[in-house]
Design an enzyme around this catalytic site. Structure first.
Site, mmCIF file in Angstrom:
data_model
loop_
_atom_site.group_PDB
_atom_site.id
_atom_site.type_symbol
_atom_site.label_atom_id
_atom_site.label_comp_id
_atom_site.label_asym_id
_atom_site.label_seq_id
_atom_site.Cartn_x
_atom_site.Cartn_y
_atom_site.Cartn_z
ATOM 1 C CG ASN A 1 -3.687 13.301 -7.739
ATOM 2 O OD1 ASN A 1 -3.049 13.949 -8.505
ATOM 3 N ND2 ASN A 1 -4.898 13.178 -7.493
ATOM 4 C CE LYS B 1 -1.697 17.231 14.088
ATOM 5 N NZ LYS B 1 -0.264 17.822 14.766
ATOM 6 C CG ASP C 1 -10.366 7.537 -8.581
ATOM 7 O OD1 ASP C 1 -10.954 8.209 -9.434
ATOM 8 O OD2 ASP C 1 -9.346 6.900 -8.934
ATOM 9 C CB VAL D 1 -15.450 13.797 -17.014
ATOM 10 C CG1 VAL D 1 -15.165 12.666 -17.182
ATOM 11 C CG2 VAL D 1 -15.439 14.568 -18.642
HETATM 12 O O1 C5P Z 1 -12.040 7.113 -14.231
HETATM 13 P P1 C5P Z 1 -10.723 7.810 -14.422
HETATM 14 O O2 C5P Z 1 -10.471 8.562 -13.311
HETATM 15 O O3 C5P Z 1 -9.627 6.819 -14.991
HETATM 16 O O4 C5P Z 1 -11.210 8.850 -15.546
HETATM 17 C C1 C5P Z 1 -10.187 9.661 -15.889
HETATM 18 C C2 C5P Z 1 -11.045 10.876 -16.535
HETATM 19 O O5 C5P Z 1 -12.207 11.220 -15.813
HETATM 20 C C3 C5P Z 1 -10.348 12.126 -16.646
HETATM 21 O O6 C5P Z 1 -10.650 13.102 -17.620
HETATM 22 C C4 C5P Z 1 -10.557 12.757 -15.234
HETATM 23 O O7 C5P Z 1 -10.387 14.157 -15.409
HETATM 24 C C5 C5P Z 1 -12.028 12.745 -15.092
HETATM 25 N N1 C5P Z 1 -12.691 12.287 -13.912
HETATM 26 C C6 C5P Z 1 -13.541 13.188 -13.316
HETATM 27 N N2 C5P Z 1 -14.071 12.947 -12.014
HETATM 28 C C7 C5P Z 1 -13.538 11.798 -11.202
HETATM 29 C C8 C5P Z 1 -12.549 10.960 -11.636
HETATM 30 C C9 C5P Z 1 -12.128 11.358 -12.929
HETATM 31 O O8 C5P Z 1 -13.908 14.171 -14.058
HETATM 32 N N3 C5P Z 1 -14.244 11.835 -10.030
#
Ligand code: C5P
Length: 396
Positions: A210, A289, A279, A308
């Site tokens: 991203n 490849k 995600d 997190v």
């Molecule tokens: O669920 P979402 O992506 O909206 O949440 C954002 C928060 O969760 C941010 O603090 C991001 O760094 C963290 N996050 C994470 N691991 C993930 C997705 C998001 O630590 N896989």
């Protein structure tokens, strides 16, 4: 020694004889690493020309509030947002009076009202003017509002008097400005910050990622270092130089990032998840490849671990901060996310506005805690980071 690397210092020059020292001050600020822009009052231009300060600062000098051309480029609001510090040197008795009254009758006083950045004044005036009760009251009003003062020094004055009112030496002013950022609020604390995007490999040459620039996470690392914390960045691939005194652990994928964070967790008091973690990742990484084939292809994706939430659920959990970038119902979604992920604080960010967030140098956020919320007005990411670190320091 405290420094001003990555700091935007907006230098306001008002009309006193000490204005000639502002030229040296621009240099002293730059020597400590600052980017400098200059605003001059009309009075200041009687003592030193804008051209001098333009040549030294490397930026056009701003003089007018109502100037169509200036407002088309960097107008008063942009200047106010750009600044990490508004430093006024020299600050004359008249300017101090106008600031204490909250006037906005020229560019400098207007920017002083419009900025979220801290304000520092280096007063310079005749000793009797400095001692006058009106000035004493004005200075007290400003100090009570949290305005920082440096000087004045005492000694021989340009007018022949001897006493307090000489502008502090440029090197001392630049040191005081740098010291302002070195708060020591997190001295002895260990902070981990995730930053940047993650890369989820498809094959040896392709990946899903991203647009995260990492700027907010790196600004938080600078603010944490300045606050005296032992700071580690767990960073996805970005084009940024880490602040001095920061340990950088470079990672690529969400799984790498989680693994490194968990490894570091036993030595962590505060965890700030600023990374834009993918995600989903491809269900399988091809060893070779992938070849071009039919007109359509389908990729199977699987969820990545929530870093997190995993950290917040750990047995020895640190104070845990997350971010929520949303385009609608920002606060409601952020509050829900804070609860679901078990966070102590969440920074809500409205990403519907393309001029803030992701790749921008500025941000405007709301800081939510379990029992309160606080909006931080639009400002540079450095200023926002400092304010976030200050709010965290009050909790830990
Ligand atoms: O669920 P979402 O992506 O909206 O949440 C954002 C928060 O969760 C941010 O603090 C991001 O760094 C963290 N996050 C994470 N691991 C993930 C997705 C998001 O630590 N896989």
């Amino acid at each position: 020694m405290a420094h001003l690397f990555n700091r935007n210092v907006l230098l306001g020059v008002s009309g006193g004889i000490a204005a000639y020292k502002s030229a040296e001050l621009v240099r002293a600020l730059q020597d400590r690493g600052a980017q400098v822009r200059v605003i001059m009052t009309h009075g200041a231009q009687e003592f030193i020309t804008p051209l001098t300060l333009q040549a030294l600062s490397g930026n056009p000098v701003h003089t007018e509030l109502l100037d169509e051309r200036a407002e088309l480029g960097m107008g008063h609001i942009e200047l106010a947002r750009w600044a990490d510090l508004l430093l006024v040197a020299p600050a004359t008795a008249d300017l101090i009076s106008r600031l204490s009254a909250g006037r906005a009758d020229d560019l400098l006083s207007t920017v002083a009202l419009a900025t979220a950045a801290p304000l520092m004044l280096a007063p310079a005036m005749n000793q009797q003017m400095w001692r006058d009760q009106a000035t004493v009251d004005n200075v007290k009003t400003l100090a009570d509002r949290g305005v920082h003062l440096v000087g004045p020094a005492a000694g021989q004055q340009a007018c022949g008097d001897v006493g307090p009112g000489r502008m502090e030496a440029p090197a001392a002013i630049a040191d005081a400005a740098a010291a302002l950022f070195a708060t020591g609020e997190l001295a002895g604390k260990r902070v981990i910050i995730t930053a940047g995007p993650t890369r989820e490999a498809l094959d040896p040459v392709r990946y899903i990622s991203n647009n995260s620039s990492g700027k907010m996470g790196y600004a938080l690392a600078q603010a944490a270092v300045d606050a005296g914390a032992t700071t580690t960045l767990v960073s996805g691939p970005v084009n940024l130089t880490a602040p001095d005194h920061t340990r950088v652990v470079s990672v690529l994928s969400a799984e790498d990032m989680l693994e490194q964070c968990l490894k570091l967790l036993p030595e962590c008091d505060i965890f700030i998840a600023c990374a834009a973690v993918a995600d989903y990742r491809p269900a399988a990484v091809q060893g070779q490849k992938i070849k071009k084939g039919p007109q359509e292809m389908t990729l199977q994706l699987v969820r990545t671990p929530d870093i997190v939430a995993t950290v917040a659920a750990a047995e020895q959990r640190p104070y845990t901060v997350g971010f929520a970038a949303e385009t609608n119902d920002v606060l409601a979604y952020a509050r829900e996310k804070m609860q679901r992920k078990g966070l102590d604080m969440i920074i809500a960010n409205d990403v519907a506005d393309p001029t803030i967030g992701f790749n921008s140098d500025e941000n405007a956020v709301t800081v939510l805690r379990r029992d309160n919320e606080q909006a931080l007005a639009r400002a540079s990411k450095n200023t926002i980071a400092r304010q976030i670190v200050h709010l965290i320091a009050r909790d830990v």
